[in-house]
Scaffold this active site. Structure first.
Site, PDB file in Angstrom:
ATOM      1  N   SER A  28       0.816  -1.210   0.000  1.00 48.64           N
ATOM      2  CA  SER A  28       0.000   0.000   0.000  1.00 48.64           C
ATOM      3  C   SER A  28       0.853   1.265   0.000  1.00 48.64           C
ATOM      4  O   SER A  28       0.713   2.123  -0.867  1.00 48.64           O
ATOM      5  CB  SER A  28      -0.936   0.007   1.221  1.00 48.64           C
ATOM      6  OG  SER A  28      -1.633   1.234   1.308  1.00 48.64           O
ATOM      7  N   ARG A  49      11.134  -9.229  -3.180  1.00 51.71           N
ATOM      8  CA  ARG A  49      11.633 -10.576  -3.411  1.00 51.71           C
ATOM      9  C   ARG A  49      11.100 -11.117  -4.728  1.00 51.71           C
ATOM     10  O   ARG A  49       9.977 -10.808  -5.134  1.00 51.71           O
ATOM     11  CB  ARG A  49      11.258 -11.482  -2.236  1.00 51.71           C
ATOM     12  CG  ARG A  49      12.054 -11.116  -0.994  1.00 51.71           C
ATOM     13  CD  ARG A  49      11.746 -11.947   0.221  1.00 51.71           C
ATOM     14  NE  ARG A  49      12.769 -11.748   1.249  1.00 51.71           N
ATOM     15  CZ  ARG A  49      12.710 -12.235   2.471  1.00 51.71           C
ATOM     16  NH1 ARG A  49      11.664 -12.960   2.848  1.00 51.71           N
ATOM     17  NH2 ARG A  49      13.684 -12.006   3.331  1.00 51.71           N
ATOM     18  N   ASP A  84       5.155  -4.305   9.261  1.00 54.42           N
ATOM     19  CA  ASP A  84       5.859  -4.229  10.539  1.00 54.42           C
ATOM     20  C   ASP A  84       6.365  -5.590  11.001  1.00 54.42           C
ATOM     21  O   ASP A  84       7.475  -5.705  11.539  1.00 54.42           O
ATOM     22  CB  ASP A  84       4.926  -3.665  11.622  1.00 54.42           C
ATOM     23  CG  ASP A  84       4.598  -2.202  11.403  1.00 54.42           C
ATOM     24  OD1 ASP A  84       5.420  -1.486  10.824  1.00 54.42           O
ATOM     25  OD2 ASP A  84       3.495  -1.782  11.825  1.00 54.42           O
ATOM     26  N   HIS A 109       6.959   4.071   9.030  1.00 55.91           N
ATOM     27  CA  HIS A 109       6.322   3.902  10.339  1.00 55.91           C
ATOM     28  C   HIS A 109       7.431   3.546  11.321  1.00 55.91           C
ATOM     29  O   HIS A 109       8.311   2.734  11.013  1.00 55.91           O
ATOM     30  CB  HIS A 109       5.277   2.793  10.260  1.00 55.91           C
ATOM     31  CG  HIS A 109       4.549   2.515  11.551  1.00 55.91           C
ATOM     32  ND1 HIS A 109       4.238   3.499  12.470  1.00 55.91           N
ATOM     33  CD2 HIS A 109       4.060   1.359  12.071  1.00 55.91           C
ATOM     34  CE1 HIS A 109       3.581   2.968  13.481  1.00 55.91           C
ATOM     35  NE2 HIS A 109       3.474   1.673  13.271  1.00 55.91           N
ATOM     36  N   GLY A 135      -1.745   4.186   1.604  1.00 52.79           N
ATOM     37  CA  GLY A 135      -0.939   4.424   0.422  1.00 52.79           C
ATOM     38  C   GLY A 135      -1.753   4.698  -0.823  1.00 52.79           C
ATOM     39  O   GLY A 135      -1.360   5.502  -1.674  1.00 52.79           O
ATOM     40  N   GLU A 196      -5.297   3.503  15.331  1.00 57.72           N
ATOM     41  CA  GLU A 196      -5.766   2.341  14.573  1.00 57.72           C
ATOM     42  C   GLU A 196      -6.619   1.421  15.433  1.00 57.72           C
ATOM     43  O   GLU A 196      -7.652   0.918  14.996  1.00 57.72           O
ATOM     44  CB  GLU A 196      -4.568   1.563  14.036  1.00 57.72           C
ATOM     45  CG  GLU A 196      -3.795   2.243  12.937  1.00 57.72           C
ATOM     46  CD  GLU A 196      -2.486   1.550  12.619  1.00 57.72           C
ATOM     47  OE1 GLU A 196      -1.869   1.905  11.607  1.00 57.72           O
ATOM     48  OE2 GLU A 196      -2.078   0.653  13.387  1.00 57.72           O
TER      49      GLU A 196
END
Length: 340
Positions: A28, A49, A84, A109, A135, A196
């Site tokens: 995002s 990747r 994260d 973040h 995003g 959040e």
């Protein structure tokens, strides 16, 4: 600290000229950062990747794509837009070995750096640029000539110009059009998680679900329950977004405003605030961060079970059916999973 807000006039894209920016991850935030920076005329490479479906999406957007290690090795500025829960492992395996003194490590973040899952090496500048929106919104606003307000923070500044470089990066993704607010890694991370969990995602969806269930259990049709407790939320939020809570109350009926002011505090009372304080304490202590990282290392079994239970809720089927009757909602999808 004093509230410092910067705009395009305060940031110089020239600080990024002749430098390669590696955006690691193409989800995002990653797709928006990479495309916006590229369209701002900067040298951008995307690191994902090889087995990731994001590789083809980034190439289709006209971006140069390499593995995370290859991208980091070629970059002067490395921006991590990874999830994260996986960022620390990818950083240790592929990014950290490529970093050299004088490089810039950036994050969208502060989670991993603030809670100590990532330890940048000495001599590397560390900054944060965190758009205050998903995003897909960051990308849409950029394309429309607007921007999403963003936060900026510096954790390490051996080169002495990290804030200026961070502001240039923020300008490159369009944030300078709306405002770049200076903060700290701690403040960005902890307030973001709290927002959040208790309002934007957790609190709001739980409130809507409970209200939907209350109406259905009382014998009202699922369709009416969905419209009144879920669908119409956007109309209210748009009013608040544009003019604050006061403008929303000015716009709705006197009946709605009176019900808001007299019944709302009965639903969200002091006991709810106390539970909010408990959630905040778990964030501040690092308990939530450790729990989330351990859940991922355990394979995310409990997380997937929670996801599946949420997906199976009847309101999802009712909502999909009602949205199918409103074809205009698909005219300009903000989230297109085949493209971004």
């Amino acid at each position: 600290m004093a509230l410092n807000i910067y705009y395009d006039k305060d940031a110089d894209l020239g600080r990024l000229e002749g430098r390669t920016l590696a955006v690691i991850g193409y989800g995002s935030q990653g797709h928006a950062h990479a495309q916006n920076l590229n369209h701002s005329g900067l040298s951008v490479v995307v690191g994902v990747r090889k087995q990731s479906p994001s590789w083809a999406k980034a190439e289709a957007a006209g971006l140069r794509v390499l593995t995370p290690a290859e991208a980091a090795s070629q970059a002067d500025i490395v921006m991590l837009t990874l999830p994260d829960e996986t960022a620390a492992d990818i950083y240790r395996e592929e990014i950290e070995p490529q970093l050299q003194s004088g490089n810039y490590l950036a994050v969208a973040h502060g989670f991993n750096i603030h809670f100590g899952f990532i330890h940048p090496p000495e001599g590397v500048n560390v900054f944060l640029v965190a758009p205050k929106g998903p995003g897909h919104t960051v990308r849409q606003h950029y394309e429309e000539g607007r921007g999403v307000p963003s936060l900026v923070a510096v954790a390490a500044d051996p080169s002495g110009d990290t804030l200026q470089v961070a502001l240039a990066y923020a300008k490159g993704i369009g944030a300078g059009r709306a405002g770049i607010i200076e903060t700290t890694f701690r403040e960005e991370t902890e307030t973001d998680l709290f927002g959040e969990q208790v309002v934007l995602c957790g609190g709001l969806t739980s409130l809507m679900t409970a209200a939907y269930e209350t109406l259905v259990e009382a014998g009202y049709s699922p369709e009416m329950a969905y419209f009144e407790t879920i669908h119409e939320v956007k109309l209210i939020v748009d009013l608040i977004y544009a003019g604050g809570i006061a403008d929303m109350r000015y716009s709705v009926s006197n009946t709605a405003e009176y019900g808001d002011l007299t019944r709302g505090p009965r639903v969200i009372d002091e006991s709810v605030k106390q539970r909010m304080r408990e959630v905040l304490a778990e964030i501040q202590s690092g308990r939530f961060a450790r729990e989330w990282v351990l859940e991922n290392k355990a394979g995310g079994i409990a997380f997937e079970a929670l996801r599946e239970r949420a997906r199976a809720h009847p309101l999802e089927e009712v909502g999909a059916r009602l949205r199918s009757l409103m074809p205009w909602l698909k005219e300009k999808l903000l989230v297109d999973r085949t493209r971004n």
